[in-house]
Design an enzyme around this catalytic site. Sequence first.
Site, PDB file in Angstrom:
ATOM      1  N   LYS A   1     -14.645   0.780  15.260  1.00  0.00           N
ATOM      2  CA  LYS A   1     -13.475   0.324  15.067  1.00  0.00           C
ATOM      3  C   LYS A   1     -12.792   0.056  16.611  1.00  0.00           C
ATOM      4  O   LYS A   1     -12.359  -0.993  17.287  1.00  0.00           O
ATOM      5  CB  LYS A   1     -12.382   0.817  14.292  1.00  0.00           C
ATOM      6  CG  LYS A   1     -10.996  -0.288  14.181  1.00  0.00           C
ATOM      7  CD  LYS A   1     -10.237   0.559  13.100  1.00  0.00           C
ATOM      8  CE  LYS A   1      -8.850  -0.116  12.757  1.00  0.00           C
ATOM      9  NZ  LYS A   1      -7.956   0.571  11.894  1.00  0.00           N
TER      10      LYS A   1
ATOM     11  N   LYS B   1     -12.424  -3.508  18.533  1.00  0.00           N
ATOM     12  CA  LYS B   1     -11.286  -3.909  18.886  1.00  0.00           C
ATOM     13  C   LYS B   1     -10.719  -3.669  20.215  1.00  0.00           C
ATOM     14  O   LYS B   1      -9.416  -3.899  20.499  1.00  0.00           O
ATOM     15  CB  LYS B   1     -10.117  -3.360  17.602  1.00  0.00           C
ATOM     16  CG  LYS B   1     -10.518  -3.874  16.244  1.00  0.00           C
ATOM     17  CD  LYS B   1      -9.751  -3.595  15.289  1.00  0.00           C
ATOM     18  CE  LYS B   1     -10.229  -3.991  13.861  1.00  0.00           C
ATOM     19  NZ  LYS B   1      -9.173  -3.950  12.703  1.00  0.00           N
TER      20      LYS B   1
ATOM     21  N   PHE C   1      -5.227   3.405  14.411  1.00  0.00           N
ATOM     22  CA  PHE C   1      -5.455   4.356  13.544  1.00  0.00           C
ATOM     23  C   PHE C   1      -6.573   3.954  12.691  1.00  0.00           C
ATOM     24  O   PHE C   1      -6.771   2.786  12.539  1.00  0.00           O
ATOM     25  CB  PHE C   1      -4.084   4.736  12.917  1.00  0.00           C
ATOM     26  CG  PHE C   1      -3.214   5.826  13.468  1.00  0.00           C
ATOM     27  CD1 PHE C   1      -2.837   6.921  12.864  1.00  0.00           C
ATOM     28  CD2 PHE C   1      -2.417   5.244  14.473  1.00  0.00           C
ATOM     29  CE1 PHE C   1      -2.167   7.766  13.290  1.00  0.00           C
ATOM     30  CE2 PHE C   1      -1.639   6.227  15.096  1.00  0.00           C
ATOM     31  CZ  PHE C   1      -1.640   7.447  14.566  1.00  0.00           C
TER      32      PHE C   1
ATOM     33  N   LYS D   1       9.543 -16.999 -10.272  1.00  0.00           N
ATOM     34  CA  LYS D   1       9.046 -15.789 -11.167  1.00  0.00           C
ATOM     35  C   LYS D   1       7.750 -16.296 -11.831  1.00  0.00           C
ATOM     36  O   LYS D   1       7.976 -17.342 -12.684  1.00  0.00           O
ATOM     37  CB  LYS D   1      10.130 -14.986 -11.716  1.00  0.00           C
ATOM     38  CG  LYS D   1       9.318 -13.889 -12.374  1.00  0.00           C
ATOM     39  CD  LYS D   1      10.456 -13.105 -13.321  1.00  0.00           C
ATOM     40  CE  LYS D   1       9.770 -12.069 -14.044  1.00  0.00           C
ATOM     41  NZ  LYS D   1      10.491 -11.421 -15.011  1.00  0.00           N
TER      42      LYS D   1
ATOM     43  N   ASN E   1       0.735  -1.207   0.066  1.00  0.00           N
ATOM     44  CA  ASN E   1       0.139  -0.134  -0.042  1.00  0.00           C
ATOM     45  C   ASN E   1       0.907   1.202  -0.056  1.00  0.00           C
ATOM     46  O   ASN E   1       2.081   1.103   0.002  1.00  0.00           O
ATOM     47  CB  ASN E   1      -1.081   0.015   1.257  1.00  0.00           C
ATOM     48  CG  ASN E   1      -0.041  -0.144   2.544  1.00  0.00           C
ATOM     49  OD1 ASN E   1       0.682   0.695   2.882  1.00  0.00           O
ATOM     50  ND2 ASN E   1      -0.215  -1.202   3.239  1.00  0.00           N
TER      51      ASN E   1
ATOM     52  N   ASP F   1      -4.595  -6.168   4.750  1.00  0.00           N
ATOM     53  CA  ASP F   1      -5.815  -7.026   5.207  1.00  0.00           C
ATOM     54  C   ASP F   1      -5.811  -8.437   4.578  1.00  0.00           C
ATOM     55  O   ASP F   1      -6.229  -9.527   4.997  1.00  0.00           O
ATOM     56  CB  ASP F   1      -7.321  -6.412   4.754  1.00  0.00           C
ATOM     57  CG  ASP F   1      -7.100  -5.012   5.820  1.00  0.00           C
ATOM     58  OD1 ASP F   1      -6.806  -5.221   6.815  1.00  0.00           O
ATOM     59  OD2 ASP F   1      -7.756  -4.129   5.137  1.00  0.00           O
TER      60      ASP F   1
END
Length: 404
Positions: A338, A342, A324, A290, A211, A280
Amino acid sequence: MGDKKKILLGVSGGIAVYKAAALTSKLTQAGYDVKVIMTASACEFVAPLTFQALSRHDVYTDTFDEKESSVIAHIDLADWADLIVLAPATANVIGKLANGLADDMLTTTLLAATAPVWIAPAMNVHMYDHPAVKRNIQTLYEDGFRFIEPSEGYLACGYVGRGRLEEPEKIVRLIQSYFRIDGRGPLKGKKVLITAGPTVEPIDPVRYFSNRSTGKMGFALAEKAAEMGADVTLVTGPSHLEDPYGAAVIRVQTAEEMLNEVMERFDQQDAVIKSAAVADYRPAHPMSHKMKKQEGPLSVEMERTADILKTLGEKKQHQLLVGFAAETDNVHEYAMHKLVKKNLDLIISNNVTIEGAGFAADTNLVTIHRKDGTSKELPLMSKNKVAESILLEAAAMLRLEKEE
């Protein structure tokens, strides 16, 4: 900065002396009081007058040139300094120090010094790798000297490799961090673990899913927590950022590696701040070779990675847990959901679509949400300032828990 910190800069002879002039200038501009000692060889590369003009002090080059009759110069300078930096440090001066030799102004002063001494070597790559030089560096390290390792790059001799004096800007940052960290801050005595950066989940040996996270927020948190007196561990995914001063840095690649490193240390922590952007999903069957290009579309089967934050929330006992939430819409609702799901104590939300609040930015625009349902919106500010605000909130909660 309050009272000016006093830096004694020792300059020995090599082409990197020109960087020492830049270092003198940058330290003076940053508010430090800088005095310079030069060896005779250093004076062959850059005139003492240059350093005099940049430091606004006399430059010391000769043990027998006593500029002030009321003191002995090399003893007075040794007592004056809060920190001594040798940049550049040649193989010759390193060898002298390692063997306790004092035959010029610089080495005589260093033998009389009680302040911390940092050594920034600069020499040919083969000289730096010579067994005698390595042995001398090890001896000095065991004697309490600390080293600013040379970087890799093109050397004046034509070789490419380690041996180039570290850039003045980085040396200044290290010095600034050193003087800020005094162990007396609001997190003194607390163990804080911070996660940062992205994870990379391999498809094959050359491709991966990841990301846009750069780690800037987590690294800022780690450095600021250390400045506030905490014992900091930073577990980070791939990042090009320099290790934050004062933090123990553990580098990982995948979500699973990050989970393992965090869980191994979780029981000993007072607070965990999970700012990493962990994948995730990961490829269910990564290939060992490869993958070749083929006709038509490609499908990669994905599987869920472990939810690190949820795992921590389930297992936490005394720890303060901070998460975060980087969202693109309904930011407050998703963040509070969240936090509850959590079992967090704080969650920091931001809308990554707002200019100045994205992954690669140097600024952030966040809201701090507490488990009692209250929240605090922060204005757009640097990630260092955001880190300070978050850590002050965490420190206040830790104090409150202790009082209860």
